[in-house]
Design a protein around this motif. Structure first.
Motif, PDB file in Angstrom:
ATOM      1  N   LYS A  50     -13.109   9.999 -14.945  1.00  0.00           N
ATOM      2  CA  LYS A  50     -12.489   9.403 -16.124  1.00  0.00           C
ATOM      3  C   LYS A  50     -12.632   7.876 -16.084  1.00  0.00           C
ATOM      4  CE  LYS A  50     -11.354  12.774 -18.684  1.00  0.00           C
ATOM      5  NZ  LYS A  50     -10.073  13.450 -18.678  1.00  0.00           N
ATOM      6  N   ALA A  51     -12.531   7.306 -14.893  1.00  0.00           N
ATOM      7  CA  ALA A  51     -12.728   5.861 -14.776  1.00  0.00           C
ATOM      8  C   ALA A  51     -14.143   5.481 -15.197  1.00  0.00           C
ATOM      9  CB  ALA A  51     -12.465   5.412 -13.339  1.00  0.00           C
TER      10      ALA A  51
ATOM     11  N   VAL B 283     -14.443   5.495 -19.005  1.00  0.00           N
ATOM     12  CA  VAL B 283     -13.836   4.300 -19.583  1.00  0.00           C
ATOM     13  C   VAL B 283     -14.735   3.087 -19.361  1.00  0.00           C
ATOM     14  CG1 VAL B 283     -11.879   2.714 -19.439  1.00  0.00           C
ATOM     15  CG2 VAL B 283     -11.488   5.185 -19.389  1.00  0.00           C
TER      16      VAL B 283
ATOM     17  N   PRO C 179     -17.074   8.402 -25.403  1.00  0.00           N
ATOM     18  CA  PRO C 179     -16.139   8.775 -24.330  1.00  0.00           C
ATOM     19  C   PRO C 179     -15.840  10.258 -24.235  1.00  0.00           C
ATOM     20  CG  PRO C 179     -14.919   7.894 -26.198  1.00  0.00           C
ATOM     21  CD  PRO C 179     -16.377   7.749 -26.532  1.00  0.00           C
TER      22      PRO C 179
ATOM     23  N   VAL D  73     -10.341   6.887 -25.470  1.00  0.00           N
ATOM     24  CA  VAL D  73     -10.340   5.876 -24.410  1.00  0.00           C
ATOM     25  C   VAL D  73      -8.915   5.583 -23.951  1.00  0.00           C
ATOM     26  CG1 VAL D  73     -10.891   3.470 -23.850  1.00  0.00           C
ATOM     27  CG2 VAL D  73     -12.529   4.863 -25.142  1.00  0.00           C
TER      28      VAL D  73
ATOM     29  N   TRP E  24     -17.785   3.155 -21.541  1.00  0.00           N
ATOM     30  CA  TRP E  24     -17.430   2.826 -22.929  1.00  0.00           C
ATOM     31  C   TRP E  24     -17.387   1.307 -23.120  1.00  0.00           C
ATOM     32  CZ3 TRP E  24     -16.610   3.994 -27.893  1.00  0.00           C
ATOM     33  CH2 TRP E  24     -15.726   3.216 -28.628  1.00  0.00           C
ATOM     34  N   TYR E  25     -16.706   0.626 -22.231  1.00  0.00           N
ATOM     35  CA  TYR E  25     -16.567  -0.819 -22.384  1.00  0.00           C
ATOM     36  C   TYR E  25     -17.880  -1.557 -22.122  1.00  0.00           C
ATOM     37  CZ  TYR E  25     -11.530  -0.632 -22.994  1.00  0.00           C
ATOM     38  OH  TYR E  25     -10.271  -0.389 -23.500  1.00  0.00           O
TER      39      TYR E  25
ATOM     40  N   TRP F  37      -7.791   8.409 -21.688  1.00  0.00           N
ATOM     41  CA  TRP F  37      -8.391   8.390 -20.350  1.00  0.00           C
ATOM     42  C   TRP F  37      -7.803   7.223 -19.530  1.00  0.00           C
ATOM     43  CZ3 TRP F  37      -9.102  12.421 -22.515  1.00  0.00           C
ATOM     44  CH2 TRP F  37     -10.167  12.853 -23.266  1.00  0.00           C
ATOM     45  N   GLU F  38      -7.587   6.078 -20.173  1.00  0.00           N
ATOM     46  CA  GLU F  38      -6.939   4.967 -19.471  1.00  0.00           C
ATOM     47  C   GLU F  38      -5.539   5.353 -19.013  1.00  0.00           C
ATOM     48  OE1 GLU F  38      -8.966   1.087 -21.683  1.00  0.00           O
ATOM     49  OE2 GLU F  38      -7.195   2.040 -22.560  1.00  0.00           O
TER      50      GLU F  38
ATOM     51  N   ARG G   1     -12.313   7.661 -31.244  1.00  0.00           N
ATOM     52  CA  ARG G   1     -12.834   7.136 -29.976  1.00  0.00           C
ATOM     53  C   ARG G   1     -11.826   6.223 -29.280  1.00  0.00           C
ATOM     54  NH1 ARG G   1     -19.427   6.572 -30.737  1.00  0.00           N
ATOM     55  NH2 ARG G   1     -19.675   8.733 -31.424  1.00  0.00           N
ATOM     56  N   ASP G   2     -11.134   5.399 -30.036  1.00  0.00           N
ATOM     57  CA  ASP G   2     -10.107   4.563 -29.408  1.00  0.00           C
ATOM     58  C   ASP G   2      -9.009   5.428 -28.788  1.00  0.00           C
ATOM     59  OD1 ASP G   2     -11.423   2.257 -30.101  1.00  0.00           O
ATOM     60  OD2 ASP G   2     -10.192   1.833 -31.860  1.00  0.00           O
TER      61      ASP G   2
END
Length: 424
Positions: A400-401, A404, A414, A346, A407-408, A349-350, A342-343
């Motif tokens: 994608k934004a 992200v 994600p 993310v 997720w946060y 995508w970032e 998962r990290d």
């Protein structure tokens, strides 16, 4: 074609081990790719010869372990090579995208029947393309027109595919479809079979040479050990697919920096309001080139950081392989990203958000350092923005934004398809 479905005992590519050695080994080929890229862009001539040069040099095998004829590179090291390749020709990483994913899948499932056969073909220099996309029948519905007759011996596949990136250069093509029980399957076919028709009809403004055209399949036999009832995918396949596009974006930004630098150095006349006689000595021009260079550095940095996160996730999965088996939510309905990845998802995508912006800015701002001659067609400087815009359009940035941010804010999985809507 470098191998048949029955004979894979072919000489390897002589690929050395380790990133530094591989870079030195590939340097002459990358130089050839870069030398020809601008003219091929102008004439829209497919770089088939360059793809074969890369294949013969072992580019497609760099992720294989040394014992299997590869270079034993990590995902980060592969990403570094792909950025180098994208700097030479932005089309190249993308046209290798399906090949990269196929290799990752076979490495992950290397204990499955036939995996060693495919890895041997890759080590021998074979190239794999993909034909997955097709037109949906209605909004929200999944296109299912491609059919796999798994009652035949061998199984056959029939259908029409679009956006078949890289397939026109390939020895083998992966094809998605539905079997006779209406289950999702992936099959591999011989790209040179006469029942396969490949059309170079991709008409985009950028990435014109990726071979992303139409593929027609008319009862094409499936290769031995080339039918995957579960898709045969690795748990990190979606992330790797996106990472390859990001390396193209980083390559675009680097190439824009290179073109801006070389063009300013060649200029002998400055604007009347310039701060120095020579453009290269003008602080305003220097600032423009500096910003373009910073965009290239930012794109490369976030892409390699994402690749590092993938390597870290794969290490965690290697320590706990069972974590990769959890692929649906509690109700068994939608796919999920395995927790160890998962990290990495993310981070990828970032990186997409940053690299896309950086490449688009680099492809635009370089013109601020140059005169009107820079917009002449012969320079091909516009290719940087066109390629970046086309690459970015594969995955709309607002979505994608949102992934992200969700997720946060909420810890939502994600995986990009987890919230796919159904047809009304």
């Amino acid at each position: 074609m470098t191998a048949t479905t029955t004979d894979v005992r072919l000489p390897g590519t002589g690929l050395p081990a380790g990133l530094a050695a591989v870079r030195a080994h590939l340097a002459p080929v990358l130089a050839t790719v870069a030398e020809r890229a601008r003219e091929r862009e102008r004439t829209r001539e497919l770089p088939a010869e360059e793809v074969r040069l890369l294949a013969a040099a072992g580019f497609g095998a760099v992720r294989l372990p040394v014992a299997d004829g590869g270079a034993g590179l990590t995902v980060r090291e592969l990403a570094e090579l792909l950025v180098d390749l994208g700097r030479a020709d932005a089309n190249q990483p993308q046209l290798w995208r399906n090949h990269v994913a196929f290799v990752e899948d076979r490495l992950w499932h290397r204990d499955a029947p036939g995996a060693e056969r495919w890895l041997a073909r890759v080590a021998a220099g074979d190239v794999v393309g993909g034909a997955w996309s097709q037109k949906a029948p209605a909004p929200g519905e999944e296109a299912v027109a491609t059919r796999v007759d798994d009652t035949a011996d061998p199984a056959t596949v029939t259908g029409t595919k679009y956006y078949s990136t890289g397939s026109i250069y390939a020895d083998w093509i992966t094809v998605t479809g539905k079997d006779t029980a209406d289950r999702d399957v992936l099959v591999v076919v011989d790209a040179h079979d006469p029942r396969v028709a490949l059309h170079d009809d991709w008409d985009g403004i950028g990435q014109r040479l990726t071979g992303s055209g139409t593929t027609l399949l008319d009862a094409v036999p499936v290769a031995p050990d080339g039918l995957y009832a579960d898709g045969g995918r690795s748990p990190h396949q979606e992330i790797v697919f996106q990472l390859v596009l990001l390396t193209s974006l980083a390559g675009v930004a680097a190439a824009a920096r290179d073109d801006a630098t070389a063009a300013v150095r060649r200029r002998v006349r400055n604007y009347p309001q310039g701060l120095a006689a020579a453009p290269r000595e003008d602080a305003i021009v220097q600032g423009v080139v500096g910003r373009v260079a910073a965009h290239a550095a930012a794109a490369r940095a976030v892409v390699l950081a994402a690749a590092d996160a993938i390597d870290a996730g794969l290490e965690r999965l290697a320590a706990d392989p069972a974590a990769a088996d959890v692929r649906t939510d509690e109700a068994g309905r939608v796919p999920v990203t395995p927790e160890p990845l998962r990290d990495a998802a993310v981070a990828t995508w970032e990186a997409q958000l940053v690299a896309a912006d950086a490449a688009l800015r680099a492809g635009t701002e370089l013109f601020d350092a140059l005169g009107s001659s820079a917009v002449e067609r012969g320079t091909q400087f516009d290719r940087h923005w066109r390629n970046a815009r086309t690459l970015t359009s594969h995955n709309p940035l607002p979505y994608k934004a949102a992934l992200v941010g969700d997720w946060y804010l909420n810890g939502t999985d994600p995986f990009p398809w987890a919230r796919r809507h159904a047809a009304p």
